[in-house]
Design a protein around this motif. Structure first.
Motif, PDB file in Angstrom:
ATOM      1  N   HIS A  32       0.466  35.189  -1.320  1.00  0.00           N
ATOM      2  CA  HIS A  32       1.730  34.651  -0.703  1.00  0.00           C
ATOM      3  C   HIS A  32       1.773  32.957  -1.012  1.00  0.00           C
ATOM      4  N   ARG A  35       2.683  32.740  -4.607  1.00  0.00           N
ATOM      5  CA  ARG A  35       4.268  33.129  -4.794  1.00  0.00           C
ATOM      6  C   ARG A  35       4.963  32.098  -4.574  1.00  0.00           C
ATOM      7  N   TYR A  96       9.952  32.156   0.638  1.00  0.00           N
ATOM      8  CA  TYR A  96       8.690  32.222   0.390  1.00  0.00           C
ATOM      9  C   TYR A  96       8.008  31.376   1.399  1.00  0.00           C
ATOM     10  N   GLN A  99       7.808  33.211   4.640  1.00  0.00           N
ATOM     11  CA  GLN A  99       6.920  34.309   4.604  1.00  0.00           C
ATOM     12  C   GLN A  99       5.591  33.773   4.593  1.00  0.00           C
ATOM     13  N   SER A 100       5.298  32.765   3.997  1.00  0.00           N
ATOM     14  CA  SER A 100       4.019  32.206   3.967  1.00  0.00           C
ATOM     15  C   SER A 100       3.455  31.857   5.152  1.00  0.00           C
ATOM     16  N   LYS A 103       2.798  34.774   7.341  1.00  0.00           N
ATOM     17  CA  LYS A 103       1.370  35.234   6.706  1.00  0.00           C
ATOM     18  C   LYS A 103       0.015  34.500   7.287  1.00  0.00           C
TER      19      LYS A 103
END
Length: 240
Positions: A32, A35, A96, A99-100, A103
């Motif tokens: 992640h 990305r 992203y 999301q990171s 995560k």
């Protein structure tokens, strides 16, 4: 906040270290984060292209000729296209990033759970080591305990094995039990013999006592006979 273990002193940095050759992408391990890094790099390139294009095509505030007007429209359209690309990539980078972040939070939570499990295992291991130490102490105390059976007047092992060769392959524990059983049987037999001898002694004592009583009775009878014979002896003596 960096810990003491994470601090790096100048002495720890290699002398041939060149920060200009440092590749950040090689330092990223999670998917992640890679990305997100790639999305940021794409955004950076698109933003650089937009800025470079704007610098290369400065805005003409007052286009006068049709060519200038057409050129200005083309520049504005190109800038708008590049801005849409930048906005799209910025939106993707934000997605992203969120999301990171999620995560990372999940990984932190998992790390905390794993740490709790490890702490529990370490505590359990410490308890097991403490229990092992306690058991070893108890075993040592039991092995060094002055047991009463060690003071029993048992026959020597060699003599016992000569009498009972079937125990030659027995363990020390089994051999000790067999020797104690043998001693017990011998003592039971000796006790039985002692009881028999005691009964014989009591019987002899009773017989001796009865004989003494008989002798006493005989003495009494003899005295009575002597007393009864006294007048007869006196008469016989006068007749002579």
């Amino acid at each position: 906040m960096p810990t003491e273990a994470s601090k790096i002193t100048l002495d720890q940095i290699p002398t041939d270290f060149d920060p200009t050759n440092l590749i950040v992408a090689d330092l990223i391990e999670t998917d992640h984060c890679k990305r997100l890094y790639d999305a940021i790099q794409d955004l950076k390139r698109s933003a650089d292209e937009l800025v470079d294009y704007q610098l290369a095509h400065p805005q003409n505030p007052n286009p006068s000729t049709p060519e200038e007007i057409e050129k200005e429209k083309k520049v504005e359209w190109e800038i708008a296209q590049k801005e849409r690309v930048v906005k799209s990539q910025l939106s993707r980078a934000k997605t992203y990033y969120r999301q990171s972040v999620m995560k990372v939070r999940e990984e932190k939570a998992k790390t905390a759970d794993d740490k709790a499990v490890n702490d529990t295992l370490i505590l359990g291991l410490s308890n097991l080591k403490y229990e092992e130490q306690s058991l070893r102490s108890e075993i040592a105390a039991a092995e060094n305990y002055d047991h009463e059976y060690t003071k029993l007047p048992l026959i020597p092992v060699e003599e016992f094995l000569d009498k009972f060769p079937e125990h030659s392959s027995s363990s020390d524990h089994e051999l000790m039990i067999a020797r104690i059983d043998h001693e017990h049987r011998d003592r039971v037999k000796l006790e039985e013999r002692r009881q028999e001898k005691l009964k014989q002694k009591q019987k002899l004592i009773a017989e001796v006592k009865k004989s003494k009583e008989n002798l006493t009775n005989l003495d009494s009878m003899y005295d009575k006979i002597e007393e009864a014979m006294a007048p007869i002896r006196k008469v016989l003596a006068n007749d002579e």
